[in-house]
Design an enzyme around this catalytic site. Sequence first.
Site, PDB file in Angstrom:
ATOM      1  N   SER A 150      59.018 -11.366  43.014  1.00 13.69           N
ATOM      2  CA  SER A 150      59.467 -10.318  42.102  1.00 13.69           C
ATOM      3  C   SER A 150      60.830 -10.695  41.491  1.00 13.69           C
ATOM      4  CB  SER A 150      59.498  -8.979  42.854  1.00 13.69           C
ATOM      5  OG  SER A 150      59.645  -7.905  41.975  1.00 13.69           O
ATOM      6  N   ASP A 304      49.553  -5.161  38.164  1.00 19.84           N
ATOM      7  CA  ASP A 304      51.003  -5.350  38.258  1.00 19.84           C
ATOM      8  C   ASP A 304      51.587  -5.403  36.856  1.00 19.84           C
ATOM      9  OD1 ASP A 304      53.616  -6.174  38.788  1.00 19.84           O
ATOM     10  OD2 ASP A 304      53.067  -8.055  39.754  1.00 19.84           O
ATOM     11  N   HIS A 334      51.421  -5.349  42.773  1.00 20.63           N
ATOM     12  CA  HIS A 334      52.770  -5.869  42.944  1.00 20.63           C
ATOM     13  C   HIS A 334      53.280  -5.643  44.368  1.00 20.63           C
ATOM     14  CE1 HIS A 334      56.562  -7.422  41.476  1.00 20.63           C
ATOM     15  NE2 HIS A 334      57.154  -6.550  42.286  1.00 20.63           N
TER      16      HIS A 334
END
Length: 364
Positions: A150, A304, A334
């Site tokens: 991320s 995501d 995600h």
Amino acid sequence: MQEEQNKAEVADQLGLMHYMETLMLITAAEYVAPTSDENVTVMDTEFSNVAVRLYLPRKAADGLRRAVVYFHGGGWSLGHAGMKPYDHLTRWTSNRLNAVVVSVNYRLAPKYHFPVQFEDVYSVTKFFLQSSILSQYGVDPDRVCVAGDSAGGNLAAAVAQQLLKDPEVKTKLKAQALLYPALQPLDLNLPSYQENENKPILPRLLMVKFWSEYFTSDSSLREAMASNRHVPVESSHLFQFVNWSNLLPEELKKGHVYTSPTYGSSELAEKYPGFLDPRAAPLLASDAQLRGLPLTYVLTCEHDVLRDDGVMYAGRLQAAGVPVTHDHAKDAFHGVMMFVLGPAKLAVGYRLLNRYVEWLNENL
């Protein structure tokens, strides 16, 4: 997580506490102290005045070891190397690969904004890549990787790009591993942002909040980003690097129609130039700047908002001649690799964690 976000929103609206600080308290509850086990020695220390958690394998090595420098996710505002899921991930990596793992506790927003997070991870990586430090930890200089998930994937991509330009660094990275990375804040209305706008874990407006908070706590940037009108016309040339109509495969376009950008005020970009800086937005690097990047692993998840960032970067790297393994998980969302412990554990989280470590084992 949805409930935690709701609690944070309520606290924010009541003016009790800054939204990010509320989420920070929630993630702090996940903290575990550095605890060694029979396979790995774990300790907290500092590299170049930045806090790191070190994982050193106990079993004997046949010669020099591999190493991974890992950057945790959390929207540049949250997270810690000592959070249970990160401690599990980095400990497992160290044990499985018999590798030294350096997990970096870079400083976070809202107290610190870009470029502090980038500078922290860059200075740790540069410090670790010195031959004297590699030698101290018994690391093979030809087998070092940066990795992150991320916001950490964003930092890993930015570090790998910056190292190519740095004449002081003699050791080259062998690989970079980018797990559902955030790579650009120019177009926050990509097909993946539209399709996953209200999905749990990372809805669109939370990602907008993370992006804007990376640069400033000034709500005017967040509001402009939320309406996707934050890029000034004089930066219009940068949209070529994030134009999904050219860069996404047909199956991900799914009938979406590309519309030309709506430009925003020059004033915001002058005040907060970070959102146009490749150190914050690695997708903005030119094709020439991508050449020479190391062997790359990219994981993207169908459900995501950041999916298309990773897909476009994998495609651009391949076009620039970089060897890329791109795994696209159609059944994942995600942050899925955080779901490997306790009551929240999921088979898909284990599968993708094992796949990532397997790729490192084969390629590092």
